[in-house]
Design an enzyme around this catalytic site. Structure first.
Site, PDB file in Angstrom:
ATOM      1  N   ALA A   1      -3.266  -4.261   2.065  1.00 48.47           N
ATOM      2  CA  ALA A   1      -4.550  -4.750   1.550  1.00 48.47           C
ATOM      3  C   ALA A   1      -5.641  -3.702   1.700  1.00 48.47           C
ATOM      4  O   ALA A   1      -5.726  -3.003   2.710  1.00 48.47           O
ATOM      5  CB  ALA A   1      -4.945  -6.029   2.277  1.00 48.47           C
TER       6      ALA A   1
ATOM      7  N   ARG B   1      -1.993   8.511  -5.374  1.00 48.31           N
ATOM      8  CA  ARG B   1      -0.807   9.320  -5.683  1.00 48.31           C
ATOM      9  C   ARG B   1       0.419   8.427  -5.672  1.00 48.31           C
ATOM     10  O   ARG B   1       0.376   7.297  -5.184  1.00 48.31           O
ATOM     11  CB  ARG B   1      -0.642  10.469  -4.687  1.00 48.31           C
TER      12      ARG B   1
ATOM     13  N   HIS C   1     -12.684  10.052 -17.250  1.00 48.80           N
ATOM     14  CA  HIS C   1     -13.777  10.610 -18.042  1.00 48.80           C
ATOM     15  C   HIS C   1     -13.791  12.124 -17.882  1.00 48.80           C
ATOM     16  O   HIS C   1     -13.302  12.669 -16.889  1.00 48.80           O
ATOM     17  CB  HIS C   1     -15.113  10.015 -17.599  1.00 48.80           C
TER      18      HIS C   1
ATOM     19  N   ASN D   1      -2.354 -12.883  -8.626  1.00 41.83           N
ATOM     20  CA  ASN D   1      -3.388 -13.719  -8.036  1.00 41.83           C
ATOM     21  C   ASN D   1      -4.745 -13.466  -8.710  1.00 41.83           C
ATOM     22  O   ASN D   1      -4.880 -12.597  -9.571  1.00 41.83           O
ATOM     23  CB  ASN D   1      -3.464 -13.482  -6.525  1.00 41.83           C
TER      24      ASN D   1
ATOM     25  N   GLY E   1      -4.117  -7.739  -1.169  1.00 45.91           N
ATOM     26  CA  GLY E   1      -5.416  -8.017  -1.770  1.00 45.91           C
ATOM     27  C   GLY E   1      -6.330  -6.810  -1.804  1.00 45.91           C
ATOM     28  O   GLY E   1      -6.268  -5.917  -0.952  1.00 45.91           O
TER      29      GLY E   1
ATOM     30  N   ARG F   1       5.826   3.828   6.786  1.00 47.14           N
ATOM     31  CA  ARG F   1       7.182   3.582   7.290  1.00 47.14           C
ATOM     32  C   ARG F   1       8.041   3.007   6.159  1.00 47.14           C
ATOM     33  O   ARG F   1       7.517   2.520   5.158  1.00 47.14           O
ATOM     34  CB  ARG F   1       7.167   2.607   8.461  1.00 47.14           C
TER      35      ARG F   1
END
Length: 200
Positions: A172, A178, A127, A97, A154, A195
């Site tokens: 979202a 991790r 960095h 998207n 999103g 879950r």
């Protein structure tokens, strides 16, 4: 201006590109080749974004030229913003998207049949932490891997070195710091498994 080419050829002929994709320390701002590669990628993205709705076939052609590792049936919406097209692999039938961003030169692999929500960002550079080396511009990239059939909601941010397993869902707004295993729903900042995937 450097143009895109096969990653193996770039690695063969350029020490900075080899170091970048190997995850070694580099100095991007002091490189003779890396700024040209990002200029090419970003300018190609700008062209794709500009013509996408007027000439979708040409936009797709440019996309596949920019991203040689892109599979078949990939659907995306502009704007798209990539630092490098080489080193990016996208599986068949994945949907991306709008406002998709990949920063840095770490290898990024996105599996087949993925759903990438709007305003998702993948970051691969780290960095230097020590202040003198950071001021000198030292950085190194870590790869990101997203498995098959992953749904990323999103405004998700994925940081360097993360792997997301097959079939998982990232909620979202999550910040994925991790690895996430296969077949789970994970949400939050930092993103945590909440879950397993369940039947609808």
């Amino acid at each position: 201006m450097t143009t895109n080419m096969d990653l193996a050829e770039l690695i063969e002929r350029d020490d900075d590109v080899r170091a970048l994709f190997a995850g070694d320390w580099i100095r991007y701002r002091a490189s003779a080749s890396l700024p040209d590669l990002t200029w090419y990628a970003q300018s190609t993205c700008a062209r794709i974004n500009r013509i996408f709705f007027d000439d979708p076939d040409e936009a797709q052609r440019l996309f596949h030229e920019l991203v040689p590792g892109a599979g078949e049936g990939i659907d995306f919406r502009p704007p798209l913003n990539l630092d490098y097209g080489v080193g990016l692999a996208i599986g068949d039938r994945t949907f991306i998207n709008k406002d998709f961003l990949i920063v840095g030169g770490g290898a990024v692999t996105i599996g087949a049949d993925c759903l990438i929500g709007p305003r998702c960002s993948i970051y691969t550079p780290n960095h230097a932490e020590e202040r003198t080396r950071r001021r000198e511009g030292w950085e190194r990239a870590s790869s990101v891997t997203i498995g098959d059939n992953v749904w990323i909601g999103g405004s998700v941010t994925i940081v360097p070195g993360v792997t997301i397993g097959d079939d998982s869902i990232i909620g979202a707004g999550s910040v994925v710091t991790r690895d996430v295993p296969s077949g789970v729903v994970a949400v939050g900042n930092p993103c945590r498994v909440v879950r397993p995937i369940r039947a609808d």
